[in-house]
Design a protein around this motif. Structure first.
Motif, mmCIF file in Angstrom:
data_model
loop_
_atom_site.group_PDB
_atom_site.id
_atom_site.type_symbol
_atom_site.label_atom_id
_atom_site.label_comp_id
_atom_site.label_asym_id
_atom_site.label_seq_id
_atom_site.Cartn_x
_atom_site.Cartn_y
_atom_site.Cartn_z
ATOM 1 N N TYR A 154 38.041 25.752 55.866
ATOM 2 C CA TYR A 154 38.250 24.918 54.682
ATOM 3 C C TYR A 154 39.575 24.161 54.846
ATOM 4 O O TYR A 154 40.631 24.780 55.042
ATOM 5 C CB TYR A 154 38.284 25.769 53.406
ATOM 6 C CG TYR A 154 38.699 24.981 52.168
ATOM 7 C CD1 TYR A 154 37.772 24.148 51.534
ATOM 8 C CD2 TYR A 154 39.985 25.073 51.654
ATOM 9 C CE1 TYR A 154 38.154 23.428 50.407
ATOM 10 C CE2 TYR A 154 40.357 24.343 50.531
ATOM 11 C CZ TYR A 154 39.441 23.525 49.906
ATOM 12 O OH TYR A 154 39.801 22.798 48.789
ATOM 13 N N GLU A 189 42.808 23.790 44.090
ATOM 14 C CA GLU A 189 41.553 23.633 44.813
ATOM 15 C C GLU A 189 41.332 24.800 45.769
ATOM 16 O O GLU A 189 40.219 25.330 45.884
ATOM 17 C CB GLU A 189 41.538 22.313 45.588
ATOM 18 C CG GLU A 189 41.473 21.065 44.730
ATOM 19 C CD GLU A 189 42.805 20.739 44.041
ATOM 20 O OE1 GLU A 189 42.809 19.944 43.078
ATOM 21 O OE2 GLU A 189 43.846 21.304 44.490
ATOM 22 N N GLN A 191 42.637 27.782 45.441
ATOM 23 C CA GLN A 191 42.377 28.934 44.591
ATOM 24 C C GLN A 191 40.915 28.972 44.163
ATOM 25 O O GLN A 191 40.252 30.018 44.233
ATOM 26 C CB GLN A 191 43.296 28.882 43.365
ATOM 27 C CG GLN A 191 42.937 29.842 42.241
ATOM 28 C CD GLN A 191 43.169 31.291 42.601
ATOM 29 O OE1 GLN A 191 43.874 31.600 43.541
ATOM 30 N NE2 GLN A 191 42.555 32.194 41.835
ATOM 31 N N GLY A 192 40.378 27.852 43.759
ATOM 32 C CA GLY A 192 38.973 27.807 43.342
ATOM 33 C C GLY A 192 38.023 28.099 44.480
ATOM 34 O O GLY A 192 37.014 28.809 44.313
ATOM 35 N N PHE A 193 38.357 27.569 45.688
ATOM 36 C CA PHE A 193 37.509 27.809 46.853
ATOM 37 C C PHE A 193 37.424 29.307 47.167
ATOM 38 O O PHE A 193 36.335 29.847 47.403
ATOM 39 C CB PHE A 193 38.071 27.042 48.050
ATOM 40 C CG PHE A 193 37.508 27.462 49.368
ATOM 41 C CD1 PHE A 193 36.217 27.104 49.745
ATOM 42 C CD2 PHE A 193 38.262 28.248 50.243
ATOM 43 C CE1 PHE A 193 35.702 27.525 50.975
ATOM 44 C CE2 PHE A 193 37.758 28.655 51.460
ATOM 45 C CZ PHE A 193 36.464 28.291 51.826
ATOM 46 N N GLN A 195 38.318 31.886 45.161
ATOM 47 C CA GLN A 195 37.847 32.661 44.015
ATOM 48 C C GLN A 195 36.330 32.676 43.916
ATOM 49 O O GLN A 195 35.724 33.679 43.514
ATOM 50 C CB GLN A 195 38.463 32.085 42.737
ATOM 51 C CG GLN A 195 38.291 32.964 41.501
ATOM 52 C CD GLN A 195 39.109 32.451 40.343
ATOM 53 O OE1 GLN A 195 40.072 31.713 40.498
ATOM 54 N NE2 GLN A 195 38.708 32.834 39.123
ATOM 55 N N ASN A 196 35.699 31.610 44.318
ATOM 56 C CA ASN A 196 34.229 31.554 44.275
ATOM 57 C C ASN A 196 33.586 32.437 45.335
ATOM 58 O O ASN A 196 32.399 32.762 45.237
ATOM 59 C CB ASN A 196 33.753 30.109 44.466
ATOM 60 C CG ASN A 196 34.115 29.234 43.284
ATOM 61 O OD1 ASN A 196 34.220 29.726 42.149
ATOM 62 N ND2 ASN A 196 34.298 27.940 43.538
ATOM 63 N N GLY A 197 34.385 32.839 46.369
ATOM 64 C CA GLY A 197 33.777 33.600 47.454
ATOM 65 C C GLY A 197 34.069 35.081 47.414
ATOM 66 O O GLY A 197 33.618 35.819 48.301
ATOM 67 N N ALA A 199 33.407 37.243 44.803
ATOM 68 C CA ALA A 199 32.480 38.007 43.938
ATOM 69 C C ALA A 199 33.263 38.974 43.051
ATOM 70 O O ALA A 199 34.240 38.601 42.429
ATOM 71 C CB ALA A 199 31.447 38.730 44.786
ATOM 72 N N ASN A 200 32.850 40.237 43.047
ATOM 73 C CA ASN A 200 33.501 41.210 42.166
ATOM 74 C C ASN A 200 34.519 42.089 42.887
ATOM 75 O O ASN A 200 34.956 43.093 42.342
ATOM 76 C CB ASN A 200 32.437 42.090 41.501
ATOM 77 C CG ASN A 200 31.553 41.312 40.554
ATOM 78 O OD1 ASN A 200 32.017 40.395 39.874
ATOM 79 N ND2 ASN A 200 30.267 41.665 40.504
ATOM 80 N N SER A 244 37.686 37.464 41.134
ATOM 81 C CA SER A 244 36.918 36.312 40.648
ATOM 82 C C SER A 244 37.480 35.762 39.335
ATOM 83 O O SER A 244 37.167 34.651 38.932
ATOM 84 C CB SER A 244 35.442 36.706 40.447
ATOM 85 O OG SER A 244 35.354 37.780 39.508
#
Length: 266
Positions: A154, A189, A191-193, A195-197, A199-200, A244
């Protein structure tokens, strides 16, 4: 001379002459005798005076000769002393110049050796750098081939997502062995990338409380955080983990998964 004069006087006394004539002649003879004596005395005095003047002249001449001889000796001694001094000083200067030349040659030799060593070290460093780069690239390719889902690309960076559980320090050591470090999140950006990967699960990131201040692994104090509600705490020995919902603070010795980051462009 005296005998001749007295003989003449006696002969004159035997002459039959009047008394007055005899007296005149006697006086004349005595006067002649006195003049002769005076003349002789004068000659003696002149001779003595001449002899004395000659002796004085000789002594003066001899004194001048002695002075000249002493002056020559002194001049010769001075010349010898000066020659010895200048010869010694010249030899000292030559020796000093020789030593300086040798020292210069030694310094030039050492400088040349240092330059050669530096060049060799530079070449060795470049060679090691190239080998390290090749090794890192080989490890990256190997990791990606054997466990491709753990490395994610990324924005000019690779992210390693672990499947094991380790403490924060051990997690960071694992990242270093992979030529990376615990992830430093620089933007919303990024952080969002991430955080989406996640999970829990909870994953260690490169943020730690250092004597009351939260700092990244590169030593910088973070300015923007994405903390979950109720975090962070001001206690020591706390490290940040990514969930997450945002960041949470955990005891650094607790075991979590982790995320490594390795940039392609530095």
């Amino acid at each position: 001379m005296c005998e001749i004069i007295y003989g003449n006087v006696i002969r004159m006394e035997t002459l039959e002459m009047d008394r007055g004539e005899r007296v005149e002649r006697t006086v004349a003879i005595y006067e002649s005798s006195d003049s002769v004596r005076n003349h002789e005395n004068t000659e003696r005095l002149q001779a003595r005076s001449h002899t004395g003047s000659v002796s004085v002249k000789n002594r003066r001449h001899r004194a001048v000769q002695v002075c000249l001889w002493l002056l020559c000796v002194l001049l010769l001694t001075a010349v010898v002393v000066l020659c010895v001094y200048f010869t010694t000083d010249r030899n000292r200067l030559l020796t000093h110049n020789y030593n300086l030349t040798k020292e210069k040659e030694k310094i030039l030799t050492e400088y040349t050796e240092i330059l050669n060593q530096n060049r060799n070290m530079t070449e060795e460093r470049e060679e090691m750098k190239n080998k390290s780069y090749e090794l890192q690239r080989g490890l990256t390719e190997q990791d990606q081939r054997s466990d491709n889902f753990k490395w994610i690309y990324y924005n000019f960076s690779f992210y390693y997502i672990s499947s094991e559980l380790k403490s924060w320090s051990d997690s960071r050591e694992d990242c270093k062995q992979r030529g990376a470090d615990l992830v430093i999140i620089n933007s919303k950006e990024e952080q969002g990338f991430l955080q989406n990967g996640v999970a829990n699960n909870r994953y260690w990131i490169g943020l730690r409380n250092d004597q009351g201040l939260w700092k990244w692994t590169d030593g910088n104090t973070f300015t923007t955080g994405y903390w979950n509600e109720g975090h962070p705490s001001s206690k020591n020995n706390l490290c940040a983990s990514l969930t997450s919902l945002g960041w949470t603070d955990e005891w650094c010795k607790s075991h979590k998964k982790w995320i490594c980051k390795r940039r392609l462009l530095k």
